[in-house]
Design an enzyme around this catalytic site. Structure first.
Site, PDB file in Angstrom:
ATOM      1  N   LYS A  57       7.019  -8.977   3.499  1.00 35.36           N
ATOM      2  CA  LYS A  57       6.955  -8.082   2.337  1.00 35.36           C
ATOM      3  C   LYS A  57       8.321  -7.453   2.090  1.00 35.36           C
ATOM      4  O   LYS A  57       8.807  -7.421   0.959  1.00 35.36           O
ATOM      5  CB  LYS A  57       5.884  -7.000   2.556  1.00 35.36           C
ATOM      6  CG  LYS A  57       4.461  -7.547   2.426  1.00 35.36           C
ATOM      7  CD  LYS A  57       3.392  -6.559   2.896  1.00 35.36           C
ATOM      8  CE  LYS A  57       2.003  -7.196   2.781  1.00 35.36           C
ATOM      9  NZ  LYS A  57       0.916  -6.321   3.267  1.00 35.36           N
ATOM     10  N   GLN A 101       0.415  -1.051   6.667  1.00 38.70           N
ATOM     11  CA  GLN A 101      -0.288  -2.302   6.997  1.00 38.70           C
ATOM     12  C   GLN A 101      -1.534  -2.016   7.844  1.00 38.70           C
ATOM     13  O   GLN A 101      -1.476  -1.265   8.814  1.00 38.70           O
ATOM     14  CB  GLN A 101       0.678  -3.245   7.735  1.00 38.70           C
ATOM     15  CG  GLN A 101       0.135  -4.634   7.972  1.00 38.70           C
ATOM     16  CD  GLN A 101      -0.040  -5.446   6.693  1.00 38.70           C
ATOM     17  OE1 GLN A 101       0.612  -5.210   5.690  1.00 38.70           O
ATOM     18  NE2 GLN A 101      -0.958  -6.402   6.717  1.00 38.70           N
ATOM     19  N   ASP A 124      -0.740  -0.560  -2.673  1.00 35.09           N
ATOM     20  CA  ASP A 124      -1.886  -1.365  -2.219  1.00 35.09           C
ATOM     21  C   ASP A 124      -3.117  -1.113  -3.103  1.00 35.09           C
ATOM     22  O   ASP A 124      -4.076  -1.881  -3.063  1.00 35.09           O
ATOM     23  CB  ASP A 124      -2.264  -0.985  -0.780  1.00 35.09           C
ATOM     24  CG  ASP A 124      -1.701  -1.938   0.259  1.00 35.09           C
ATOM     25  OD1 ASP A 124      -1.541  -3.124  -0.063  1.00 35.09           O
ATOM     26  OD2 ASP A 124      -1.439  -1.487   1.392  1.00 35.09           O
TER      27      ASP A 124
HETATM   28  N1  GUN Z   1      -4.124  -5.992   5.868  1.00 39.41           N
HETATM   29  C1  GUN Z   1      -4.678  -7.101   5.337  1.00 39.41           C
HETATM   30  N2  GUN Z   1      -4.460  -7.148   4.011  1.00 39.41           N
HETATM   31  C2  GUN Z   1      -3.770  -6.053   3.692  1.00 39.41           C
HETATM   32  C3  GUN Z   1      -3.239  -5.545   2.478  1.00 39.41           C
HETATM   33  O1  GUN Z   1      -3.371  -6.123   1.395  1.00 39.41           O
HETATM   34  N3  GUN Z   1      -2.544  -4.378   2.569  1.00 39.41           N
HETATM   35  C4  GUN Z   1      -2.393  -3.709   3.736  1.00 39.41           C
HETATM   36  N4  GUN Z   1      -1.728  -2.571   3.719  1.00 39.41           N
HETATM   37  N5  GUN Z   1      -2.867  -4.163   4.880  1.00 39.41           N
HETATM   38  C5  GUN Z   1      -3.553  -5.314   4.853  1.00 39.41           C
END
Ligand code: GUN
Length: 307
Positions: A57, A101, A124
């Site tokens: 990311k 995350q 998110d």
């Molecule tokens: N863990 C699995 N998918 C995601 C996501 O889209 N965002 C975040 N922050 N954590 C995740």
């Protein structure tokens, strides 16, 4: 010799190509903005999958002209310390997007952390404020994976309005927001879950099927309406012995990871391909879209904060 009639196969939806398109739109938007939006991806602990996701990311952000940075905190981080860190990022004017995350170590409540992120920086789309806006059909920062799925469905050119859309899975991250986005586009939406009676019959109604339950090969060819758009959000890491169940997949080498494990979706791709009209592969379908949509949300957040 008489040639066998060709099996009519689904068109493959190329998630990598659609993601590249979105990324070029994001890079162009950043140039127009005249400043580099800031994205901070927070990781707590050393979950190997999370390490890869967060690094990717931050890297992608930099590639597209954003200021992407990874903030890695130790596994032992307390909830109070993480909340304090989120507070600092909320107040930091150079930060447009914050992402923590998931999953988090067990001493930390994910809900408390999500609730602490400033809604305007919640790229998110997990904060209850943004979830509320999404379900009201008002412009919001929508969760990246379902937003990416919408772009993939749109890339087929099918008409979403009035279509029967079946979402399998009711998670807060994918299933529920997916249903909200499809409803916003006037699909007739059904959400299936572990208590659904006669799952196969419900799936068979779907002109659009989005599988997001985390059950390897759950969706089989007999369940799918001929011509349907089938989107596979599943990313199930299974051990190599699982390849026995993939004996019919002539192209299964694509699924093998370096460590010998196998990555399979929720859809039996090799067989459903012969029934569906369009289908996403795993990998190379939904996966690449999630990061692309995160970049787009970061640009949107930056634009709105300065509007
Ligand atoms: N863990 C699995 N998918 C995601 C996501 O889209 N965002 C975040 N922050 N954590 C995740």
């Amino acid at each position: 010799m008489v040639e066998a009639a060709p099996i009519v196969s689904a068109q493959i939806i190329d998630g990598k190509a659609v993601a590249r398109q979105i990324e070029s739109e994001v890079a162009a938007a950043v140039e127009r903005l005249g400043f580099a939006p800031g994205l901070v991806a927070v990781r707590v602990g050393n979950d190997p999958a999370s390490e890869v996701y967060v690094r990717n990311k931050a890297k992608k952000a930099q590639e597209l002209g954003l200021r992407g940075r990874e903030l890695a905190l130790p596994e032992s981080t307390s909830e109070a310390d993480l909340l304090a860190e989120v507070g600092r990022l909320n107040r930091d004017d150079s930060v447009d997007g914050i992402l923590v995350q998931l999953p988090l170590p067990k001493q930390i409540s994910a809900q408390k952390v999500i609730d602490a992120i400033a809604p305007a920086k919640d790229v998110d789309g997990f904060h209850p404020f943004n979830v509320g806006l999404l379900h009201l059909g008002r412009p919001a920062l929508a969760p990246c994976t379902p937003a990416g799925v919408m772009r993939l469905i749109d890339s087929t050119g099918i008409r979403i309005e009035g279509a029967n859309a079946v979402v399998i899975g009711r998670s807060d991250i994918v299933g529920k927001p997916m249903a909200a986005l499809l409803l916003q586009r006037h699909a007739t939406v059904t959400i299936c879950h572990s208590r659904t009676r006669d799952l196969a019959a419900v799936i068979h109604q779907g002109d659009i099927v989005v599988a997001a339950v985390g059950k390897p090969l759950l969706v089989t060819a007999g369940m799918v309406k001929p011509g349907a758009v089938v989107i596979d959000v599943g990313m199930n890491r299974v051990d190599a012995s699982f390849t026995d169940r993939l004996a019919h997949d002539s192209d299964k080498s694509r699924l093998l990871a370096k460590n010998g494990s196998v990555l399979v979706g929720d859809v039996d791709y090799a067989r459903v391909r012969d029934v569906a009209g369009w289908i996403t592969p795993v990998p190379g379908g939904v996966g690449p879209m999630t990061i692309a949509m995160l970049m787009q949300n970061t640009v949107t957040a930056a634009e709105r904060r300065r509007a």
